[in-house]
Design a protein around this motif. Sequence first.
Motif, PDB file in Angstrom:
ATOM      1  N   ILE A 638      25.580 -37.427  -0.756  1.00  0.00           N
ATOM      2  CA  ILE A 638      24.543 -37.543   0.272  1.00  0.00           C
ATOM      3  C   ILE A 638      24.533 -38.942   0.881  1.00  0.00           C
ATOM      4  O   ILE A 638      24.328 -39.110   2.089  1.00  0.00           O
ATOM      5  CB  ILE A 638      23.161 -37.185  -0.317  1.00  0.00           C
ATOM      6  CG1 ILE A 638      23.111 -35.673  -0.622  1.00  0.00           C
ATOM      7  CG2 ILE A 638      22.025 -37.569   0.634  1.00  0.00           C
ATOM      8  CD1 ILE A 638      21.856 -35.229  -1.326  1.00  0.00           C
ATOM      9  N   THR A 639      24.776 -39.966   0.056  1.00  0.00           N
ATOM     10  CA  THR A 639      24.697 -41.349   0.556  1.00  0.00           C
ATOM     11  C   THR A 639      26.021 -41.863   1.101  1.00  0.00           C
ATOM     12  O   THR A 639      26.087 -43.011   1.565  1.00  0.00           O
ATOM     13  CB  THR A 639      24.221 -42.275  -0.576  1.00  0.00           C
ATOM     14  OG1 THR A 639      25.136 -42.179  -1.688  1.00  0.00           O
ATOM     15  CG2 THR A 639      22.809 -41.918  -1.011  1.00  0.00           C
ATOM     16  N   SER A 640      27.080 -41.043   1.092  1.00  0.00           N
ATOM     17  CA  SER A 640      28.411 -41.518   1.524  1.00  0.00           C
ATOM     18  C   SER A 640      28.637 -41.375   3.015  1.00  0.00           C
ATOM     19  O   SER A 640      29.626 -41.888   3.543  1.00  0.00           O
ATOM     20  CB  SER A 640      29.524 -40.772   0.770  1.00  0.00           C
ATOM     21  OG  SER A 640      29.474 -41.073  -0.599  1.00  0.00           O
ATOM     22  N   TYR A 641      27.792 -40.674   3.726  1.00  0.00           N
ATOM     23  CA  TYR A 641      28.062 -40.373   5.130  1.00  0.00           C
ATOM     24  C   TYR A 641      26.896 -40.805   6.014  1.00  0.00           C
ATOM     25  O   TYR A 641      25.733 -40.811   5.590  1.00  0.00           O
ATOM     26  CB  TYR A 641      28.288 -38.863   5.334  1.00  0.00           C
ATOM     27  CG  TYR A 641      29.487 -38.310   4.607  1.00  0.00           C
ATOM     28  CD1 TYR A 641      30.753 -38.374   5.182  1.00  0.00           C
ATOM     29  CD2 TYR A 641      29.343 -37.709   3.352  1.00  0.00           C
ATOM     30  CE1 TYR A 641      31.853 -37.864   4.518  1.00  0.00           C
ATOM     31  CE2 TYR A 641      30.442 -37.205   2.681  1.00  0.00           C
ATOM     32  CZ  TYR A 641      31.700 -37.275   3.269  1.00  0.00           C
ATOM     33  OH  TYR A 641      32.781 -36.766   2.624  1.00  0.00           O
ATOM     34  N   THR A 642      27.271 -41.146   7.219  1.00  0.00           N
ATOM     35  CA  THR A 642      26.287 -41.221   8.305  1.00  0.00           C
ATOM     36  C   THR A 642      26.453 -40.027   9.233  1.00  0.00           C
ATOM     37  O   THR A 642      25.479 -39.521   9.794  1.00  0.00           O
ATOM     38  CB  THR A 642      26.443 -42.532   9.101  1.00  0.00           C
ATOM     39  OG1 THR A 642      27.787 -42.625   9.568  1.00  0.00           O
ATOM     40  CG2 THR A 642      26.118 -43.741   8.239  1.00  0.00           C
ATOM     41  N   VAL A 643      27.712 -39.592   9.391  1.00  0.00           N
ATOM     42  CA  VAL A 643      28.028 -38.350  10.091  1.00  0.00           C
ATOM     43  C   VAL A 643      28.731 -37.450   9.080  1.00  0.00           C
ATOM     44  O   VAL A 643      29.783 -37.806   8.552  1.00  0.00           O
ATOM     45  CB  VAL A 643      28.930 -38.593  11.324  1.00  0.00           C
ATOM     46  CG1 VAL A 643      29.279 -37.265  11.971  1.00  0.00           C
ATOM     47  CG2 VAL A 643      28.239 -39.510  12.325  1.00  0.00           C
ATOM     48  N   TYR A 644      28.153 -36.263   8.840  1.00  0.00           N
ATOM     49  CA  TYR A 644      28.597 -35.438   7.720  1.00  0.00           C
ATOM     50  C   TYR A 644      29.728 -34.497   8.122  1.00  0.00           C
ATOM     51  O   TYR A 644      29.894 -34.171   9.311  1.00  0.00           O
ATOM     52  CB  TYR A 644      27.400 -34.644   7.165  1.00  0.00           C
ATOM     53  CG  TYR A 644      26.487 -35.496   6.319  1.00  0.00           C
ATOM     54  CD1 TYR A 644      26.530 -35.445   4.929  1.00  0.00           C
ATOM     55  CD2 TYR A 644      25.596 -36.376   6.918  1.00  0.00           C
ATOM     56  CE1 TYR A 644      25.690 -36.246   4.169  1.00  0.00           C
ATOM     57  CE2 TYR A 644      24.762 -37.178   6.174  1.00  0.00           C
ATOM     58  CZ  TYR A 644      24.809 -37.112   4.787  1.00  0.00           C
ATOM     59  OH  TYR A 644      24.003 -37.902   4.034  1.00  0.00           O
ATOM     60  N   PRO A 645      30.500 -34.016   7.142  1.00  0.00           N
ATOM     61  CA  PRO A 645      31.606 -33.094   7.424  1.00  0.00           C
ATOM     62  C   PRO A 645      31.096 -31.761   7.994  1.00  0.00           C
ATOM     63  O   PRO A 645      29.930 -31.390   7.833  1.00  0.00           O
ATOM     64  CB  PRO A 645      32.273 -32.895   6.062  1.00  0.00           C
ATOM     65  CG  PRO A 645      31.796 -34.015   5.209  1.00  0.00           C
ATOM     66  CD  PRO A 645      30.442 -34.391   5.714  1.00  0.00           C
ATOM     67  N   SER A 649      27.468 -28.713   7.977  1.00  0.00           N
ATOM     68  CA  SER A 649      26.693 -28.728   9.210  1.00  0.00           C
ATOM     69  C   SER A 649      25.673 -27.590   9.212  1.00  0.00           C
ATOM     70  O   SER A 649      26.003 -26.434   8.936  1.00  0.00           O
ATOM     71  CB  SER A 649      27.640 -28.601  10.416  1.00  0.00           C
ATOM     72  OG  SER A 649      26.913 -28.502  11.616  1.00  0.00           O
ATOM     73  N   GLY A 650      24.396 -27.895   9.511  1.00  0.00           N
ATOM     74  CA  GLY A 650      23.325 -26.901   9.591  1.00  0.00           C
ATOM     75  C   GLY A 650      22.722 -26.535   8.247  1.00  0.00           C
ATOM     76  O   GLY A 650      21.800 -25.716   8.199  1.00  0.00           O
ATOM     77  N   LYS A 651      23.207 -27.133   7.179  1.00  0.00           N
ATOM     78  CA  LYS A 651      22.682 -26.781   5.849  1.00  0.00           C
ATOM     79  C   LYS A 651      21.636 -27.784   5.406  1.00  0.00           C
ATOM     80  O   LYS A 651      21.507 -28.874   5.965  1.00  0.00           O
ATOM     81  CB  LYS A 651      23.826 -26.728   4.844  1.00  0.00           C
ATOM     82  CG  LYS A 651      24.836 -25.622   5.143  1.00  0.00           C
ATOM     83  CD  LYS A 651      25.918 -25.544   4.093  1.00  0.00           C
ATOM     84  CE  LYS A 651      26.902 -24.418   4.413  1.00  0.00           C
ATOM     85  NZ  LYS A 651      27.964 -24.317   3.390  1.00  0.00           N
ATOM     86  N   ILE A 665      20.972 -31.200   7.731  1.00  0.00           N
ATOM     87  CA  ILE A 665      22.129 -31.713   8.476  1.00  0.00           C
ATOM     88  C   ILE A 665      22.116 -31.047   9.852  1.00  0.00           C
ATOM     89  O   ILE A 665      22.490 -29.888  10.000  1.00  0.00           O
ATOM     90  CB  ILE A 665      23.454 -31.451   7.748  1.00  0.00           C
ATOM     91  CG1 ILE A 665      23.362 -31.914   6.279  1.00  0.00           C
ATOM     92  CG2 ILE A 665      24.596 -32.151   8.481  1.00  0.00           C
ATOM     93  CD1 ILE A 665      23.012 -33.375   6.122  1.00  0.00           C
ATOM     94  N   TYR A 666      21.689 -31.790  10.856  1.00  0.00           N
ATOM     95  CA  TYR A 666      21.529 -31.271  12.214  1.00  0.00           C
ATOM     96  C   TYR A 666      22.913 -31.005  12.828  1.00  0.00           C
ATOM     97  O   TYR A 666      23.744 -31.920  12.916  1.00  0.00           O
ATOM     98  CB  TYR A 666      20.757 -32.295  13.035  1.00  0.00           C
ATOM     99  CG  TYR A 666      20.440 -31.877  14.448  1.00  0.00           C
ATOM    100  CD1 TYR A 666      20.127 -30.566  14.773  1.00  0.00           C
ATOM    101  CD2 TYR A 666      20.439 -32.826  15.478  1.00  0.00           C
ATOM    102  CE1 TYR A 666      19.822 -30.208  16.070  1.00  0.00           C
ATOM    103  CE2 TYR A 666      20.135 -32.480  16.781  1.00  0.00           C
ATOM    104  CZ  TYR A 666      19.828 -31.150  17.075  1.00  0.00           C
ATOM    105  OH  TYR A 666      19.539 -30.791  18.357  1.00  0.00           O
ATOM    106  N   PRO A 667      23.219 -29.761  13.257  1.00  0.00           N
ATOM    107  CA  PRO A 667      24.566 -29.436  13.769  1.00  0.00           C
ATOM    108  C   PRO A 667      24.965 -30.245  14.994  1.00  0.00           C
ATOM    109  O   PRO A 667      26.155 -30.467  15.207  1.00  0.00           O
ATOM    110  CB  PRO A 667      24.464 -27.938  14.112  1.00  0.00           C
ATOM    111  CG  PRO A 667      23.326 -27.434  13.311  1.00  0.00           C
ATOM    112  CD  PRO A 667      22.364 -28.554  13.193  1.00  0.00           C
ATOM    113  N   LYS A 668      23.974 -30.684  15.784  1.00  0.00           N
ATOM    114  CA  LYS A 668      24.306 -31.375  17.025  1.00  0.00           C
ATOM    115  C   LYS A 668      24.985 -32.706  16.754  1.00  0.00           C
ATOM    116  O   LYS A 668      26.034 -33.015  17.317  1.00  0.00           O
ATOM    117  CB  LYS A 668      23.031 -31.569  17.849  1.00  0.00           C
ATOM    118  CG  LYS A 668      23.190 -32.455  19.089  1.00  0.00           C
ATOM    119  CD  LYS A 668      24.044 -31.793  20.114  1.00  0.00           C
ATOM    120  CE  LYS A 668      24.101 -32.647  21.381  1.00  0.00           C
ATOM    121  NZ  LYS A 668      24.932 -32.027  22.410  1.00  0.00           N
TER     122      LYS A 668
END
Length: 705
Positions: A638-645, A649-651, A665-668
Amino acid sequence: MFFVLFGWFYSGQILATTEISWIIEKDTTWNTEHSPYIVTSDLLINENVILTIEPGVIVKFQRGAGVTRYQILNRGKIIAKGNPSNKIIFTSNETTPIRGDWKNIESEDQGVIDFDYVEIHYPSYGILSYNDLTLTNSLITNCGVGVYIAGSVYINNNIIKYCSSGINISGEVEDSKITHNTIRDIAEQENIYNPYQAAIVFDRTSVNEEVELLEISNNNIYSNSTALKFTYTSSMEQIVVYNNNIFDNYLYSVRLDESISSEGLNISNNWWGTIDRSLIDNSVYDGNDDFHINTVKYEPVLSEFVINTPAIEYVAPSIPIIDDFESPTTRSAMSISGKKDYTTSIWINGVMAYDERLGNSWSYYISSLAIDENKFEITSKDKSGNESDPLVITIERKLPTCTLNDYSCNNWNECSIIEEQTRTCTKISECEGGESIPETSQKCTYMVDVCTSWKYADWGTCSEDGRQTRSIFSSFPEGCVGGSPVLIQECISNMSCSQDIWNCSEWNPCQENNTQTRQCVLTQDCSNISFASPTTNQTCTYNNIVSDSNSNTDKNTDTKTSNQSIQKDLNSEKENSSQNTDDALVKRLKGTILLKVESHGEAYYINPENKKGYYLGRPGDAFNIMRKLGLGATHEFITSYTVYPDHVSGKILLDVEKNGEAYYIYPKDKKAYYLGRPSDAFDIMRKLGLGITNNDIRKIDVGNL
């Protein structure tokens, strides 16, 4: 004298090449039988010795090693008399001769030179005479100085040309004549405008003798840097210069130098190529140009060409020579260069291209070459207008092969909905072909903008429950989704109200005191009428024997009832619709929060795992649903990303190594939004929501917890 004879027999006569050097100590005759005579070192003619050279004899000088140059030093007498058909020639022995290959023919104080029909080629000094000199009907060319004299001279009907200086007069001169000669193209090899070279130079720098009488008449003096130059000269009244044609000289017709002791040099009755006094003044350098020196008297001037002079040599210059040049070439401009005759200019295609007349080099910059063949006709001209035959060259220009550097491209356009962006590229260079052409389209990731402003329809009628809604006409930026449009607001209803409306839960299990309770919420309050609220407790019969299954059922009653309430709206929509599930729509909207813009802004979460819609209801309900549909994740992930894989997405991610904090995790933008307390989670979900119509919501399967 040392002779070496090389020869062969022909008709009983020996034909030989004769090498000569050292000293001639007795009267000697050079004849054609032993010609050519090769001078291989300095040669001395002793006092009272006569060297006679017969017509047709050729004398060649071998070039010495390094700067050494050989000469004939005369202390006796040299008689060289040729005739018009058999001239006597002094020249270089080199295969490619140049000016200065040999030194000179020098006559010391007691020496005498008598030359007639003689040619002298490529010396440093042609003749250097300190005593009596007779030179007639002869040619001196390609030299440093043609004739240097410091004695009594008779120079008549000769041609001196292509030298740095023509006739240099120094020392005692008496009863001397320089008449009917042609002196032309006299100029310093590297600088046509050097004023210290001239056709005739009067130079008395190192002697004190007076000029007793010197007549210079009926000569043609033209196409030189300077015609007549006087320096450190006294007894100028004894110098008579008249009936000469002095014209077309590049720098000066007459130049006076400093320390001219006698006043009033008189050079009258000459033809200057013009009768325009201003032009004549401009060609004379005297006291009008430098107050240290005297002035020249040239009046009166002759008004026409002097006839009693040698014929003007209208000899066409040599065809110019061009250095190697690049052809074919891809360049649009280039320089060309080559060789030419001294004192000539270069003309290209009828236009003067190079006007540095002195020297034998020329150059020209061609500023524009057309594609394919470019033809150039190159000639040389002297100042009299004589023009050489043309040298014709062709320079072929080809376009270079195009590279990426030959194009200029605009910035890429924005990514389109079909995930492609384009740009335009323009060729900025002259080129052709080539395999490297800039790309004008490429794949991209289409990102939909979140809506920031809207144009709304008017508010609808206020309903009995005190709410009114409106719809969206358009949103900004164009093509955007989501955002937080205001579609519902509270209002005061003017409708008549018949009764309050309550929403009550199921009764809780009967307690030991034989009572049970429930919760009721007022959903419509008729302010104009008073109604009793429904009862929230009642008596019951407590049953102490409860099986495990009944216990579990009772324990889960609240949750089941709540879930059924949460889903009733979506179930109703789906049951009242005959439409099938739209897989493409569901795929596009998975993981998003949907807001019903045509109803009351109800929120739904589309679970990306099963692609079903879950009604979010009240804040607490929304919070519980999101957490129940969450996916466990480590704290490190959770703390490794600013933009997630993409796969999350959406989860909703639950931090299983901490306190179960939830992140959406906002898909946009694929960024994480902390859900926090129920009210915080509910606000975030609505702010990130995407508007959807009632018709489209019916195309999504209903999810049940």
